[in-house]
Design a protein around this motif. Structure first.
Motif, short mmCIF file in Angstrom:
data_model
loop_
_atom_site.label_atom_id
_atom_site.label_comp_id
_atom_site.label_asym_id
_atom_site.label_seq_id
_atom_site.Cartn_x
_atom_site.Cartn_y
_atom_site.Cartn_z
N VAL A 182 8.06 0.81 -5.59
CA VAL A 182 6.25 0.37 -5.74
C VAL A 182 5.17 1.83 -5.11
CG1 VAL A 182 4.06 -0.14 -5.88
CG2 VAL A 182 5.65 -1.32 -6.84
N ALA A 183 5.77 1.68 -3.52
CA ALA A 183 5.42 2.82 -2.78
C ALA A 183 6.22 4.40 -3.10
CB ALA A 183 5.55 2.39 -1.04
N VAL A 184 7.02 4.53 -3.09
CA VAL A 184 7.74 5.41 -3.55
C VAL A 184 6.90 6.05 -5.36
CG1 VAL A 184 10.50 5.95 -4.62
CG2 VAL A 184 10.16 5.24 -2.48
N ASN A 185 7.07 4.88 -5.90
CA ASN A 185 6.63 5.56 -7.60
C ASN A 185 5.27 5.56 -7.76
OD1 ASN A 185 6.39 5.12 -10.41
ND2 ASN A 185 5.36 3.99 -10.16
N ILE A 186 4.85 5.48 -6.37
CA ILE A 186 3.21 5.90 -6.11
C ILE A 186 2.85 7.29 -4.91
CG2 ILE A 186 0.46 5.58 -4.70
CD1 ILE A 186 1.40 2.67 -4.72
N LEU A 187 3.68 7.58 -4.58
CA LEU A 187 3.83 8.90 -3.42
C LEU A 187 4.21 9.77 -4.32
CD1 LEU A 187 6.31 8.09 -0.26
CD2 LEU A 187 3.91 8.96 -0.79
N TRP A 188 5.44 9.62 -6.00
CA TRP A 188 5.74 9.90 -6.61
C TRP A 188 4.17 11.15 -7.72
CZ3 TRP A 188 8.71 14.29 -8.42
CH2 TRP A 188 8.86 15.05 -8.97
N SER A 189 3.47 9.96 -7.69
CA SER A 189 2.48 9.95 -8.20
C SER A 189 1.02 10.70 -7.67
CB SER A 189 1.38 8.32 -9.17
OG SER A 189 0.32 8.80 -9.92
N GLY A 190 0.95 10.41 -6.87
CA GLY A 190 0.71 11.34 -5.88
C GLY A 190 0.66 12.81 -6.01
N TRP A 191 1.75 13.50 -5.51
CA TRP A 191 2.57 14.21 -5.98
C TRP A 191 2.59 15.45 -6.75
CZ3 TRP A 191 3.60 18.54 -3.71
CH2 TRP A 191 4.28 19.73 -4.08
N SER A 192 2.13 14.26 -8.35
CA SER A 192 2.18 14.92 -8.90
C SER A 192 0.88 15.35 -9.01
CB SER A 192 2.49 14.25 -10.51
OG SER A 192 4.17 13.80 -10.44
N VAL A 193 -0.27 15.10 -8.60
CA VAL A 193 -2.48 14.78 -8.70
C VAL A 193 -2.38 16.17 -8.42
CG1 VAL A 193 -4.00 13.87 -8.83
CG2 VAL A 193 -2.58 13.04 -9.81
N LEU A 194 -1.35 16.45 -7.29
CA LEU A 194 -1.19 17.20 -6.01
C LEU A 194 -1.78 18.63 -6.23
CD1 LEU A 194 -1.22 15.22 -2.71
CD2 LEU A 194 -3.39 16.64 -3.60
#
Length: 295
Positions: A182-194
């Motif tokens: 879940v944490a890795v998935n959230i990191l990817w989401s954060g990178w995409s938004v940034l």
């Protein structure tokens, strides 16, 4: 109050309700994976509040201090969303690390799992609304929030399935593995938004499809001119800015050149919502024989 602002306010209420449900599910089960799911919902609340503030600022009309308006405020909101997502992911990874060092059992309470499932369904319905309205209103803040919520829905569904598998298999560390995923998935989401938000702050051009529509409208409406060149576009939240040089015959009256510009501006405003057009008229000696063809 605009439709986007009303949706943003509702989003705060929905996020708080989902946070309450997911935290209750964690209390009933003690699952680190469900805790990670609840922690991400805290980020959802923070980002929902940030979106409300950003939309209020971006809706302010242009003034002497900001002659191009406040539309870029939404990109700042999206950047904050991205940062908060990354912070949430790091917090989850910390819990996974501590849980791996000191394993503890959890209770796969049917009530807890059912509550988490209900919260996930609510999120799924609501993220579809946010993405649709964010695209319709060309709002980076709402669109970013909707995409983040979609990743939350996917991770929540995976967590629920994984917790059940952990109980059935008897391998309780699967709960920690799921939390890590879940944490890795959230990191990817954060990178995409940034990444997308920074592109907006850097005056990113409009998509190729939109640019082609703009070029065709200019060409269709510029009858009487010689050519158009140095076409530039940029996006700022819901606003699209377009500027270019329009070459006209040297003996053309100012009133006639102005009429061509008005015709082009009216056509572009009908083609692209929230567009601001700036045309620089030049005599034929400035022609480059390139750029936007004029038919």
């Amino acid at each position: 109050m605009t439709v986007s602002s009303r949706i943003a306010l509702i989003n705060v209420g929905v996020s708080l309700a989902v946070l309450g449900l997911k935290y209750l599910a964690f209390l009933l089960t003690g699952s680190v994976a469900l805790y990670s799911d609840a922690l991400e919902s805290i980020v959802n609340v923070a980002t929902a509040i940030t979106a409300v503030l950003a939309l209020r600022v971006s809706a302010k009309p242009a003034d002497a201090a900001h002659p191009y308006g406040y539309a870029k405020a939404e990109y700042f909101s999206a950047v904050i969303v991205g940062v908060l997502i990354v912070v949430a992911a790091i917090s989850i990874l910390r819990e996974v690390y501590l849980g791996w060092l000191e394993p503890h059992s959890f209770d796969a309470s049917p009530q807890g799992l059912a509550i988490n499932a209900a919260a996930t369904v609510i999120n799924g319905i609501w993220c579809a609304v946010l993405i649709r309205e964010g695209r319709r209103a060309r709002s980076p803040a709402l669109a970013a929030d909707g995409r983040h919520l979609f990743t939350d829905v996917l991770s929540s569904a995976g967590v629920l399935l994984g917790v059940v598998l952990a109980v059935l298999s008897g391998w309780e560390k699967l709960d920690l593995v799921l939390a890590g995923l879940v944490a890795v998935n959230i990191l990817w989401s954060g990178w995409s938004v940034l990444k997308e938000s920074v592109g907006g702050l850097m005056d990113q051009a409009v998509p190729a499809e939109t640019l082609e529509r703009i070029r065709k409208r200019i060409a269709a409406e510029a009858t009487g001119a010689i050519e158009a060149h140095d076409l530039r576009t940029r996006q700022a939240g819901r606003m699209t800015f377009v500027d270019f040089h329009l070459v006209v015959p040297g003996d053309m009256p100012v009133s006639e050149a102005h009429a061509i510009c008005d015709r082009i501006e009216d056509a572009l405003e009908a083609e692209v919502a929230d567009i601001l057009v700036n045309i620089h008229v030049e005599p034929e000696v400035k022609a480059k024989q390139q750029g936007v063809p004029v038919l």
